[in-house]
Design an enzyme around this catalytic site. Structure first.
Site, short mmCIF file in Angstrom:
data_model
loop_
_atom_site.label_atom_id
_atom_site.label_comp_id
_atom_site.label_asym_id
_atom_site.label_seq_id
_atom_site.Cartn_x
_atom_site.Cartn_y
_atom_site.Cartn_z
N ARG A 21 0.76 -1.32 -0.10
CA ARG A 21 0.05 -0.09 -0.06
C ARG A 21 0.96 1.21 -0.01
NH1 ARG A 21 -3.25 -3.41 3.23
NH2 ARG A 21 -2.29 -2.78 5.33
N SER A 38 -1.59 -16.56 5.92
CA SER A 38 -2.78 -15.64 6.41
C SER A 38 -3.79 -16.48 7.07
CB SER A 38 -3.31 -14.63 5.26
OG SER A 38 -2.80 -13.31 5.46
N ALA A 40 -5.98 -18.11 10.44
CA ALA A 40 -6.30 -17.57 11.65
C ALA A 40 -5.89 -18.52 12.74
CB ALA A 40 -7.86 -17.24 11.61
N CYS A 42 -5.46 -18.15 15.60
CA CYS A 42 -6.33 -17.80 16.93
C CYS A 42 -7.80 -18.69 16.89
CB CYS A 42 -6.72 -16.47 17.17
SG CYS A 42 -5.17 -15.41 17.14
N VAL A 80 12.71 -21.23 4.39
CA VAL A 80 13.93 -20.44 4.41
C VAL A 80 15.04 -21.21 5.37
CG1 VAL A 80 15.26 -18.27 4.96
CG2 VAL A 80 12.93 -18.22 3.56
N ASP A 280 5.95 -13.16 17.26
CA ASP A 280 6.34 -14.24 18.27
C ASP A 280 7.59 -14.13 18.32
OD1 ASP A 280 3.68 -14.01 18.73
OD2 ASP A 280 2.99 -16.11 18.29
N ALA A 298 -1.55 -11.62 18.98
CA ALA A 298 -1.47 -11.36 17.61
C ALA A 298 -1.64 -9.97 17.19
CB ALA A 298 -2.95 -11.85 17.17
N ASN A 302 0.77 -8.31 14.50
CA ASN A 302 0.28 -7.36 13.14
C ASN A 302 0.84 -5.67 13.40
OD1 ASN A 302 -1.88 -8.97 11.59
ND2 ASN A 302 -2.26 -9.60 13.71
P1 FAD Z 1 2.65 -16.70 13.06
O1 FAD Z 1 1.34 -16.14 12.71
O2 FAD Z 1 2.98 -17.95 14.00
O3 FAD Z 1 3.41 -17.10 11.81
C1 FAD Z 1 4.73 -17.63 11.45
C2 FAD Z 1 4.88 -18.29 10.17
O4 FAD Z 1 6.25 -18.40 9.68
C3 FAD Z 1 4.27 -19.84 10.33
O5 FAD Z 1 3.20 -20.09 9.40
C4 FAD Z 1 5.58 -20.56 9.76
O6 FAD Z 1 5.17 -21.73 9.09
C5 FAD Z 1 6.41 -19.70 9.13
N1 FAD Z 1 7.74 -19.95 9.29
C6 FAD Z 1 8.55 -20.16 10.41
N2 FAD Z 1 9.77 -20.41 9.92
C7 FAD Z 1 9.90 -20.42 8.70
C8 FAD Z 1 10.92 -20.51 7.77
N3 FAD Z 1 12.24 -20.95 8.14
N4 FAD Z 1 10.53 -20.62 6.29
C9 FAD Z 1 9.35 -20.08 5.90
N5 FAD Z 1 8.34 -19.86 6.77
C10 FAD Z 1 8.57 -20.12 7.90
N6 FAD Z 1 -3.00 -14.20 20.15
C11 FAD Z 1 -4.13 -13.09 20.54
O7 FAD Z 1 -3.77 -12.13 20.55
N7 FAD Z 1 -5.30 -13.72 20.89
C12 FAD Z 1 -5.79 -14.99 20.66
O8 FAD Z 1 -6.91 -15.50 20.98
C13 FAD Z 1 -4.76 -16.06 20.07
N8 FAD Z 1 -5.07 -17.31 19.93
C14 FAD Z 1 -4.22 -18.07 19.70
C15 FAD Z 1 -4.37 -19.54 19.40
C16 FAD Z 1 -3.63 -20.52 18.93
C17 FAD Z 1 -3.81 -21.93 18.93
C18 FAD Z 1 -2.26 -20.03 18.42
C19 FAD Z 1 -1.37 -21.03 18.13
C20 FAD Z 1 -1.97 -18.85 18.73
C21 FAD Z 1 -2.63 -17.64 19.16
N9 FAD Z 1 -2.40 -16.52 19.43
C22 FAD Z 1 -3.44 -15.67 20.06
C23 FAD Z 1 -1.35 -15.83 19.20
C24 FAD Z 1 -1.15 -15.27 17.57
O9 FAD Z 1 -1.66 -16.16 16.73
C25 FAD Z 1 0.34 -15.02 17.54
O10 FAD Z 1 0.66 -14.09 18.40
C26 FAD Z 1 0.63 -14.63 16.08
O11 FAD Z 1 0.14 -15.53 15.09
C27 FAD Z 1 2.05 -14.33 15.73
O12 FAD Z 1 2.45 -13.87 14.56
P2 FAD Z 1 3.75 -14.09 13.80
O13 FAD Z 1 3.94 -13.72 12.40
O14 FAD Z 1 4.78 -13.83 14.83
O15 FAD Z 1 3.89 -15.88 13.90
#
Ligand code: FAD
Length: 550
Positions: A21, A38, A40, A42, A80, A280, A298, A302
């Protein structure tokens, strides 16, 4: 400008779409090792039970939709495997073909998330955990296969947010469910008296809580605990926490913080100026402690992903320190927290004053009002808000969000009195729960109402204080604090001579009549304190202690 993003979910995809954007000319490549982007995460616990039955609803975007709208080059099943910082390249493994190749970047964004922490006990491989859609498929398949068996039991290791959500959903399916938690209460972010109502609600809804219990082995049919007991376990889930997934960054020599999370500056830049990180995998600056901490939520993933895009595109911005605002619901009961708990404040040596209030979620005369229990922490000198916890069946989210906003705005507990909050009988009260917390906080801060916390009562009684219950006869008979002397508040002025000499502690049901009694007794020169939150807080506190030692 070519930007490569590792991880295609919360942080990674926020960075990618925001950057598009801002910069129509940028080349943006996203590598995601899983099948989906992308999604969900959560929503995953609710998919296991079919509360969310449409699997596609969890998949918010596809590589095709992201290309169509944002011209992103999204490559799924692409891991990666290495970051070559001096060459500004990443080594990518195509998991579908086994082929490996190098991709160059001008800027790299790491949003690899956190992986479920695995208990180091024999047999743990049998346990399911929840991170990806495929994990949820596996958990759902196992749970569904047990549905015909009324004695089938699920054992969940870890009663954090994911453990509790999974427990609720397995129970929805009709499975007997046991939550095994090493600590003395579930959801360790909360103070024990604030989480006890949710614990009681889980038990009332058929969840067995094994607190202070450690799993030492997972067998083919059971989970063995350290005390020798064996729990039948047709399905085992591991939810003991998450660990930043930062092996790549570590191997690339990027700075790792003391928490084990990837270190970043205020602009989410790692120790390599061309590499940013969000989510995370990264540690965050705590807004109230100033300490670095892991807050795997989350909203922050974001927000920081978006901020990375801003910085790369040249927008002057920086990340705010994190409060850690979070809410959970189970069987209709909610518990939310923002900022510091009492335990966290003590651990960090931060001076704090505590109040508990238990007002209604909306006007009591309008049908459906429920109690909202609210605990607020503030600085004893300035009244600056430090944290809050709320629990109940209704109106919890709104109160936690208001206080989270107030903390972010640097407000004091006195300011809560003056907040003009939306009111009509079905939504709130003319004196909202938040205003009530402000009034009580103001009384405490100004020194008008000295208080005593539930966990200080025994010590005060041992030191000679007399506890006076100022509720009614009927309330006292229905449940009383040991050693209390009953003098209802409306009779107090006429019965002052019945009070023994020495310090007094008064209590009512929630603290309000106790406050009136405190003022009467102070006017008569007595040394008196009001039991904060009254019988309701005291009962939740002692119940939490009793539950932990069962
Ligand atoms: P993620 O969203 O985990 O994305 C990381 C991605 O990186 C993954 O898809 C993984 O496959 C990819 N990846 C990792 N290493 C590599 C690599 N070497 N090469 C390519 N790809 C790679 N948070 C809230 O605030 N409220 C909630 O209610 C909540 N509920 C949740 C419920 C569950 C079951 C889970 C698992 C999490 C929940 N969370 C919640 C936490 C929230 O989902 C995370 O804080 C958020 O998704 C983190 O975003 P991220 O981009 O850091 O990692």
């Amino acid at each position: 400008m070519k930007v490569v993003i590792i991880g295609g979910v919360a942080g990674g995809m926020s960075a990618a779409t925001r950057l598009r954007r801002l910069r129509e000319d940028a080349q943006i490549v996203v590598f995601e090792m899983g099948e989906y982007v992308s999604y969900a995460n959560c929503g995953l616990p609710y998919f296991v039970s079919d509360v969310i039955s449409n699997r596609d609803a969890l998949l918010l975007q596809t590589p095709e939709s992201l290309h169509k709208r944002f011209r992103l080059d999204v490559r799924v099943r692409s891991r990666v495997a290495q970051i070559l910082t001096s060459e500004k390249q990443v080594r990518v493994e195509n998991l579908a073909t086994g082929e490996s190749y190098l991709e160059s970047y001008d800027y790299l964004v790491i949003s690899t998330g956190a992986r479920p922490t695995q208990a180091n006990i024999p047999g743990i491989e049998r346990a399911v955990s929840l991170r990806t859609v495929n994990d949820a498929d596996r958990a759902k398949e196992q749970a569904q296969s047990l549905l015909g068996d009324p004695s089938a039991q699920a054992v969940i290791l870890g009663a954090g947010f994911i453990g509790v959500e999974l427990a609720e959903n397995l129970r929805h399916l009709g499975l007997k469910t046991v939550l095994v938690q090493r600590g003395p209460s579930i959801l360790s972010q909360f103070d024990s008296e604030m989480i006890e109502p949710l614990q009681a609600h889980l038990v009332a809804n058929g969840i067995d809580l094994e607190l202070g219990a450690t799993a030492v082995e997972v067998t083919e049919t059971s989970v063995r605990l350290a005390d020798g007991r064996e729990l039948r376990a047709d399905i085992v889930a591991s939810a003991i926490g998450v660990t930043p997934d930062n092996a790549l960054a570590r191997e690339a020599g990027l700075r790792i913080g003391q928490t084990g999370g990837l270190w970043v500056d205020e602009q989410q830049r790692t120790s390599d100026p061309s590499i940013f990180a969000a989510g995370d995998a990264v540690e965050k600056a705590g807004a109230l402690t100033g300490e670095e901490s892991l807050i795997p939520l989350a909203n922050l993933a974001n927000r920081h992903g978006r901020l990375v895009a801003d910085v790369i595109a040249g927008v002057a911005t920086k990340a705010r320190p994190a409060l850690g605002t979070v809410i959970i619901g189970a069987f209709g009961w909610a518990a939310g927290i923002t900022g510091l708990s009492e335990r966290a404040a003590k651990r960090s040596g931060i001076a704090h004053q505590v109040i508990h209030v238990h007002p209604g979620s909306h006007a009591g005369y309008y049908p459906g009002a429920q109690r909202v229990s609210l605990k607020v922490l503030f600085a004893p000198e300035t009244g600056k808000l430090l944290g809050a916890q709320a629990t109940g069946l209704d109106g919890v989210d709104k109160r936690i969000d208001v206080i989270a906003t107030a903390i972010a705005g640097g407000l004091t507990v006195d300011d809560l009195m003056d907040l003009e909050l939306a009111y009509s009988p079905q939504y709130g009260s003319a004196k909202d729960a938040i205003n009530m917390a402000g009034y009580v906080g103001n009384n405490v801060l100004s020194g008008r109402t000295p208080t005593l916390q539930w966990h200080q009562l025994l010590e005060a009684q041992a030191a000679g204080a007399t506890l006076v219950d100022v509720r009614t006869d009927a309330e006292h008979s229905a449940g009383a604090i040991p050693g209390s002397l009953l003098i209802p508040v409306d009779e107090l002025r006429d019965r002052l001579t019945e009070l023994p000499d020495g310090p007094l502690v008064v209590h009512c049901a929630v603290g309000q009549r106790g406050h009136v009694a405190t003022q009467i007794l102070r006017a008569h020169g007595r040394d008196v304190r009001n039991l904060d939150g009254g019988y309701t807080t005291w009962k939740a506190g002692v119940d939490s202690v009793a539950r932990a030692s069962r």
